[in-house]
Design an enzyme around this catalytic site. Structure first.
Site, PDB file in Angstrom:
ATOM      1  N   ARG A 131       0.664  -1.169   0.155  1.00  0.00           N
ATOM      2  CA  ARG A 131      -0.055  -0.035   0.047  1.00  0.00           C
ATOM      3  C   ARG A 131       0.878   1.258   0.064  1.00  0.00           C
ATOM      4  O   ARG A 131       0.647   2.136  -0.627  1.00  0.00           O
ATOM      5  CB  ARG A 131      -1.045   0.073   1.169  1.00  0.00           C
ATOM      6  CG  ARG A 131      -1.935  -1.123   1.142  1.00  0.00           C
ATOM      7  CD  ARG A 131      -2.864  -1.223   2.399  1.00  0.00           C
ATOM      8  NE  ARG A 131      -3.779  -2.305   2.356  1.00  0.00           N
ATOM      9  CZ  ARG A 131      -4.644  -2.877   3.375  1.00  0.00           C
ATOM     10  NH1 ARG A 131      -4.325  -2.480   4.426  1.00  0.00           N
ATOM     11  NH2 ARG A 131      -5.459  -3.679   2.917  1.00  0.00           N
ATOM     12  N   GLU A 177      -5.222  -2.383  17.053  1.00  0.00           N
ATOM     13  CA  GLU A 177      -4.255  -1.360  16.468  1.00  0.00           C
ATOM     14  C   GLU A 177      -3.428  -0.290  17.259  1.00  0.00           C
ATOM     15  O   GLU A 177      -2.643   0.346  16.944  1.00  0.00           O
ATOM     16  CB  GLU A 177      -5.403  -0.665  15.797  1.00  0.00           C
ATOM     17  CG  GLU A 177      -4.660   0.299  14.622  1.00  0.00           C
ATOM     18  CD  GLU A 177      -5.462   0.927  13.609  1.00  0.00           C
ATOM     19  OE1 GLU A 177      -5.194   1.819  12.930  1.00  0.00           O
ATOM     20  OE2 GLU A 177      -6.793   0.594  13.431  1.00  0.00           O
ATOM     21  N   SER A 219      -4.287  -7.180   9.837  1.00  0.00           N
ATOM     22  CA  SER A 219      -4.664  -6.522  10.970  1.00  0.00           C
ATOM     23  C   SER A 219      -5.665  -7.120  11.732  1.00  0.00           C
ATOM     24  O   SER A 219      -5.556  -7.281  12.853  1.00  0.00           O
ATOM     25  CB  SER A 219      -5.095  -5.245  10.606  1.00  0.00           C
ATOM     26  OG  SER A 219      -6.331  -5.325   9.821  1.00  0.00           O
ATOM     27  N   LEU A 220      -6.480  -8.083  11.144  1.00  0.00           N
ATOM     28  CA  LEU A 220      -7.518  -8.689  11.815  1.00  0.00           C
ATOM     29  C   LEU A 220      -6.849  -9.797  12.557  1.00  0.00           C
ATOM     30  O   LEU A 220      -7.152 -10.170  13.776  1.00  0.00           O
ATOM     31  CB  LEU A 220      -8.531  -9.111  11.022  1.00  0.00           C
ATOM     32  CG  LEU A 220      -9.492  -8.478  10.230  1.00  0.00           C
ATOM     33  CD1 LEU A 220     -10.473  -8.770   9.233  1.00  0.00           C
ATOM     34  CD2 LEU A 220     -10.335  -7.483  11.245  1.00  0.00           C
TER      35      LEU A 220
END
Length: 544
Positions: free
Chosen positions: A282, A363, A378-379
């Site tokens: 990203r 987070e 992230s999950l």
């Protein structure tokens, strides 16, 4: 029986509560709203695990290497190894709880491509993976609520931690209904409050994740880490209220980024990086789009409406509802937006901070992602970190008896009530809006020293001014007392970015474009009497 306070009820908070309750620990789950309104439900793309359901010879070792490489080798190998090794079992657990994953024709959990990964390993539930996982966890939490092991404290906000001599004894909470402060002591406090979206105003995340808790704990002695690493998601659309995420799933299904030049489509990511260019990490895609300085579009029309509605129906609905765009016929205008914070509270391998009995997960804890997070991790990290913290708490000694803090409680309540009668005071939400504009201007995708130093000076002025302002009583008292913590976190973020004089991952310095070996360490931030200092974690105090 041990007693634990969990602040935040999204995926990481729910997992912590469930794991603690499964070990016979009494849990108080604190949040200003039900779990169904947590930011976790917005997580669209999926969750990573090396299941190799696509027969591509994927492996846990490959998942580890992709994660370390994506984070520019700033994340610790021990932490990342634990995360990736646990992933397949975590997927089994989620299935057992009733998470409804998208399936292949053979009945296996389907997996798709996400940026920066060498194999298709992102498991998903259409484009609503977070919502499905939250639903499954809520149902499991209710089972323990029925047993009296989990107790929910709704419409309740964090005010401060009860800390003395480096030990956390519980938390001071604000009840929105009674407008009173209350102290709850516990053997451990777990912070699960998400990222600091409100620092930047309109982002892809919930503005209810405002960073206040991390900022307040920083003022109370907790250390922070890697705040300079802020991930911009390359594909979002602007709506009246916020930036809406066009999930990486769209590019995982073959979506192509392009700009127009003289009526011709230029597929710039493919020109630069080949066939897999649209699925570069990203930070790479966002920086490339930023440097183009021209409108960029995402095309998925070639998939056809039938496949779009089967594979990415939520993206179709989102674009139609908020922008009136039929993505089966029309291109999607996209732009980068603040999406995820790799930095947060500094934690050790067991997710305990430098304050004894104070933990952080999800987070708001800086641990697994280094300089840039891979989509789908992230999950996974939210669930894994909650489990690790809960298991550490179960094995730790109970908290020593709490000191008498009634005097400070009465003093804080008096300060709070002093503002209740102020009419036509200054709007704290206006201060937050000014801060968001400042942060976007001074801490964008590409940074340089003059802008960062100017931002530090501007936030310092806002901090000095905030202490003197009389805020409007019509706003929720939480907003009034939280502004100092939010501004402090903003100043710490700018300070971290100024101190890292290199380009690495999501931290891009125009005046220092090279990556330097001397900076291959986490940035640790401390606050003493309001003064912020930074140091590189060369000794590995925190296994990032």
């Amino acid at each position: 029986m041990k007693k634990v306070l969990v602040i935040g009820s999204g995926i990481s908070g729910l997992t912590t509560a469930i794991e603690c309750a499964s070990k016979g620990i009494e849990v108080f789950l604190v949040s200003p709203f039900p779990s169904e309104r947590a930011q976790s439900v917005l997580a669209a793309g999926g969750i990573n695990a090396a299941l190799d359901h696509k027969n591509e010879q994927d492996s846990i070792e490959s998942h580890i290497e992709d994660t370390l490489k994506g984070g520019c080798y700033l994340a610790g190998k021990k932490a990342v190894t634990g995360l990736c090794t646990a992933a397949p079992e975590i997927l089994e657990w989620l299935e057992h709880l009733g998470t409804v994953f998208t399936r292949t024709k053979e009945g296996k959990i389907d997996q798709r491509a996400f940026g920066g990964q060498s194999h298709r390993r992102t498991c998903y539930c259409g484009a609503s993976t977070g919502k499905q996982i939250v639903t499954a966890l809520v149902m499991e939490a209710r089972r323990y609520e029925g047993q009296g092991l989990i107790k929910r404290l709704l419409w309740t906000d964090f005010h401060s931690a009860l800390i003395r001599d480096g030990i956390c004894y519980g938390a001071r909470l604000f009840n929105e209904g009674t407008r009173k402060l209350e102290d709850i002591t516990a053997d451990a406090v777990v912070i699960a409050t998400g990222g600091q979206n409100a620092l930047f105003g309109k982002t892809t995340g919930s503005t209810q994740c405002d960073g206040y808790t991390a900022g307040m704990l920083f003022l109370q002695g907790a250390e922070l880490k890697n705040l300079e690493f802020i991930q911009y998601h390359p594909t979002t659309i602007l709506t009246g209220q916020k930036k809406m995420l066009i999930s990486e799933a769209a590019r995982g299904e073959g979506g192509r980024l392009y700009y127009e030049d003289g009526g011709k489509r230029i597929y710039f990511m493919e020109d630069l990086y080949g066939e897999a260019g649209n699925l570069m990490p990203r930070d790479v895609v966002s920086r490339t789009m930023y440097e183009l300085k021209r409108p960029v579009f995402l095309d998925v029309t070639f998939l056809g409406k039938k496949k779009i509605l089967e594979r990415i129906p939520e993206i179709y609905d989102l674009c139609m509802k908020y922008r009136g765009i039929d993505i089966s016929k029309e291109r999607i205008p996209v732009e980068p937006s603040v999406h995820f914070f790799m930095g947060g509270l500094a934690v050790k391998l067991n997710h305990e901070t430098n304050i004894r009995n104070l933990y952080a997960v999800g987070e708001c804890a800086s641990m697994y992602h280094g300089a840039n997070r891979l989509g789908g991790n992230s999950l996974l990290a939210a669930i894994y970190s909650g489990r690790i913290a809960a298991r550490s708490i179960a094995e730790a000694e109970g908290s020593p008896g709490a000191p008498d803090l009634s005097a400070s409680l009465a003093e804080d309540q008096k300060k709070l009530e002093a503002g209740y009668a102020i009419e036509k005071g200054f709007s704290v939400m206006h201060v937050r809006k000014l801060l968001a504009e400042l942060m976007h201007d001074r801490l964008g995708i590409v940074r340089e020293e003059a802008e960062l130093k100017q931002g530090i000076d501007e936030v310092s002025f806002m901090l000095d001014t905030a202490d003197k302002l009389r805020f409007d009583a019509s706003e929720l008292p939480y907003f009034n007392y939280s502004i100092k913590g939010i501004l402090t976190l903003a100043k710490a973020t700018l300070t971290a970015a100024e101190s890292r004089k290199e380009t690495r991952g999501a931290h891009i310095r125009r005046d220092h474009p090279e990556t330097k070996e001397e900076y291959r360490a986490a940035t640790i931030l401390s606050c003493t009497d309001g003064r912020i200092s930074t140091r590189p974690d060369q000794e590995g105090t925190y296994e990032s």
